[in-house]
Design an enzyme around this catalytic site. Structure first.
Site, PDB file in Angstrom:
ATOM      1  N   ASP A  36       0.849  -1.193   0.000  1.00 25.89           N
ATOM      2  CA  ASP A  36       0.000   0.000   0.000  1.00 25.89           C
ATOM      3  C   ASP A  36       0.891   1.252   0.000  1.00 25.89           C
ATOM      4  OD1 ASP A  36      -2.440   1.350   0.093  1.00 25.89           O
ATOM      5  OD2 ASP A  36      -2.385   1.502   2.283  1.00 25.89           O
ATOM      6  N   HIS A  37       0.568   2.195  -0.848  1.00 27.03           N
ATOM      7  CA  HIS A  37       1.289   3.470  -0.901  1.00 27.03           C
ATOM      8  C   HIS A  37       2.807   3.320  -0.940  1.00 27.03           C
ATOM      9  CE1 HIS A  37      -2.183   6.078  -0.515  1.00 27.03           C
ATOM     10  NE2 HIS A  37      -2.659   5.271   0.401  1.00 27.03           N
ATOM     11  N   HIS A 132      -7.744  10.223   3.872  1.00 29.28           N
ATOM     12  CA  HIS A 132      -7.222   9.173   4.753  1.00 29.28           C
ATOM     13  C   HIS A 132      -7.369   9.549   6.232  1.00 29.28           C
ATOM     14  CE1 HIS A 132      -4.737   8.267   1.076  1.00 29.28           C
ATOM     15  NE2 HIS A 132      -5.099   7.047   1.419  1.00 29.28           N
ATOM     16  N   GLY A 133      -7.705   8.550   7.041  1.00 34.91           N
ATOM     17  CA  GLY A 133      -7.699   8.757   8.492  1.00 34.91           C
ATOM     18  C   GLY A 133      -9.076   9.076   9.044  1.00 34.91           C
ATOM     19  N   HIS A 164      -9.626   4.984  -1.770  1.00 39.16           N
ATOM     20  CA  HIS A 164      -8.832   5.100  -0.529  1.00 39.16           C
ATOM     21  C   HIS A 164      -9.580   6.011   0.441  1.00 39.16           C
ATOM     22  CE1 HIS A 164      -4.637   3.569  -1.580  1.00 39.16           C
ATOM     23  NE2 HIS A 164      -5.382   3.272  -2.635  1.00 39.16           N
ATOM     24  N   SER A 167     -12.855   5.024   5.485  1.00 36.99           N
ATOM     25  CA  SER A 167     -13.399   5.007   6.854  1.00 36.99           C
ATOM     26  C   SER A 167     -14.234   6.254   7.102  1.00 36.99           C
ATOM     27  CB  SER A 167     -12.257   4.946   7.873  1.00 36.99           C
ATOM     28  OG  SER A 167     -11.582   3.717   7.785  1.00 36.99           O
ATOM     29  N   ASN A 186     -10.187   0.547   0.197  1.00 40.56           N
ATOM     30  CA  ASN A 186      -9.154   0.544   1.239  1.00 40.56           C
ATOM     31  C   ASN A 186      -9.753   1.059   2.533  1.00 40.56           C
ATOM     32  OD1 ASN A 186      -7.516  -0.013  -0.979  1.00 40.56           O
ATOM     33  ND2 ASN A 186      -5.812   1.153  -0.125  1.00 40.56           N
ATOM     34  N   ALA A 188      -9.008   1.182   6.913  1.00 46.50           N
ATOM     35  CA  ALA A 188      -8.137   0.877   8.054  1.00 46.50           C
ATOM     36  C   ALA A 188      -8.690   1.513   9.332  1.00 46.50           C
ATOM     37  CB  ALA A 188      -6.719   1.361   7.780  1.00 46.50           C
ATOM     38  N   THR A 189      -8.915   2.822   9.313  1.00 49.82           N
ATOM     39  CA  THR A 189      -9.272   3.526  10.556  1.00 49.82           C
ATOM     40  C   THR A 189     -10.526   2.938  11.217  1.00 49.82           C
ATOM     41  OG1 THR A 189      -8.263   5.546   9.688  1.00 49.82           O
ATOM     42  CG2 THR A 189      -9.766   5.802  11.541  1.00 49.82           C
TER      43      THR A 189
HETATM   44 ZN   LIG Z   1      -4.519   5.206   0.814  1.00 50.84          ZN
END
Ligand SMILES: [Zn+2]
Length: 254
Positions: A36-37, A132-133, A164, A167, A186, A188-189
């Site tokens: 990723d990235h 992101h985040g 991306h 979240s 994608n 994650a958070t």
């Molecule tokens: Zn990303």
């Protein structure tokens, strides 16, 4: 299933490559191991050497020409090894700066078409209103569905697009994004938050059981729920697996 691995700051990608490949080979569903990235060509080449089956080269913060040139370089090597490549055009920014980052540097459909043709990249992360985040309290991201539709139409219905910064978004928007042309999400958070909440409940004595198992289960349940929202549950084998270990594939097969 795609394991998206962020290895920035990790000094030994080979350890992760070995570990994840062993786990992937034992899985009951086909698993892709994606960097990723990847911030540099070297990081991508290392990941390929370490056994990853896919790499993202992210030069989306650079000018178009720099981004395209580096992606093309990676694609030329990766294609010959049967490795798939993801890139990003436009720029998915930081949720902490959501007011600006969710409306600036969005992906232009015509640029996307030129980029894919010039680089031969297998799938493209697009900037359509996410970041992101974790978004600031009260901020609700709005996806630009018209833009997504235009990008998909320009690149063709079969060309895979990636979202991306997924979240903090409501399920209905995510579902609609997947129905409107997003093929890889994608996330994650949201998973970290589910794990953190479960850990806090356990530590406060409101959940009984071993902490590690409670955290693991919270991650699994959250991910399973998200996979349902994406409309991907039970469909792992609908995708033609590229197989492990690496074998050459052509662009037409992707
Ligand atoms: Zn990303």
């Amino acid at each position: 299933m795609i394991l998206d691995v962020a290895i920035q700051g990790i000094t030994d990608p080979y350890f992760f490559g070995d570990l994840l490949r062993r786990l992937a080979e034992q899985s009951s569903v086909p698993v892709c191991i994606n960097l990723d990235h990847g911030k540099s060509k070297d990081a991508c080449y290392q990941a390929i050497q370490a056994g990853f089956t896919s790499v993202m080269i992210d030069k989306s913060a650079e000018p178009y020409e720099v981004n395209a040139a580096d992606v093309k370089d990676i694609c030329e090597i990766a294609h010959s090894l049967g490795i798939t490549v993801e890139a990003e055009l436009g720029h998915v920014g930081d949720a902490a700066n959501a007011e600006v980052d969710t409306v600036s540097c969005l992906t232009e459909p015509e640029d996307a078409k030129r980029f894919v043709e010039e680089t031969g990249v297998h799938c493209l992360a697009v900037a359509i209103g996410t970041a992101h985040g974790k978004y600031p309290k009260g901020f609700v991201p709005k996806l630009d569905f018209e833009r997504l539709k235009a990008i998909k139409e320009t690149l063709g219905a079969d060309y895979p697009l990636v979202l991306h910064g997924s979240s903090g978004m409501d399920d209905e928007s995510l579902r609609k994004a997947c129905q409107s042309g997003i093929n890889k999400v994608n996330i994650a958070t949201d998973l970290y938050e589910a794990a953190a909440e479960a850990a806090a409940e356990c530590l406060e004595g409101n959940k009984k059981g071993r902490l590690w198992r409670i955290v693991k289960d919270a991650l699994r349940y959250k991910l399973a729920a998200k996979i349902k929202v994406y409309g991907s549950d039970g469909k792992a084998w609908d995708i033609k697996p590229q197989g492990l270990p690496h074998k050459p594939i052509t662009l037409e097969e992707v």
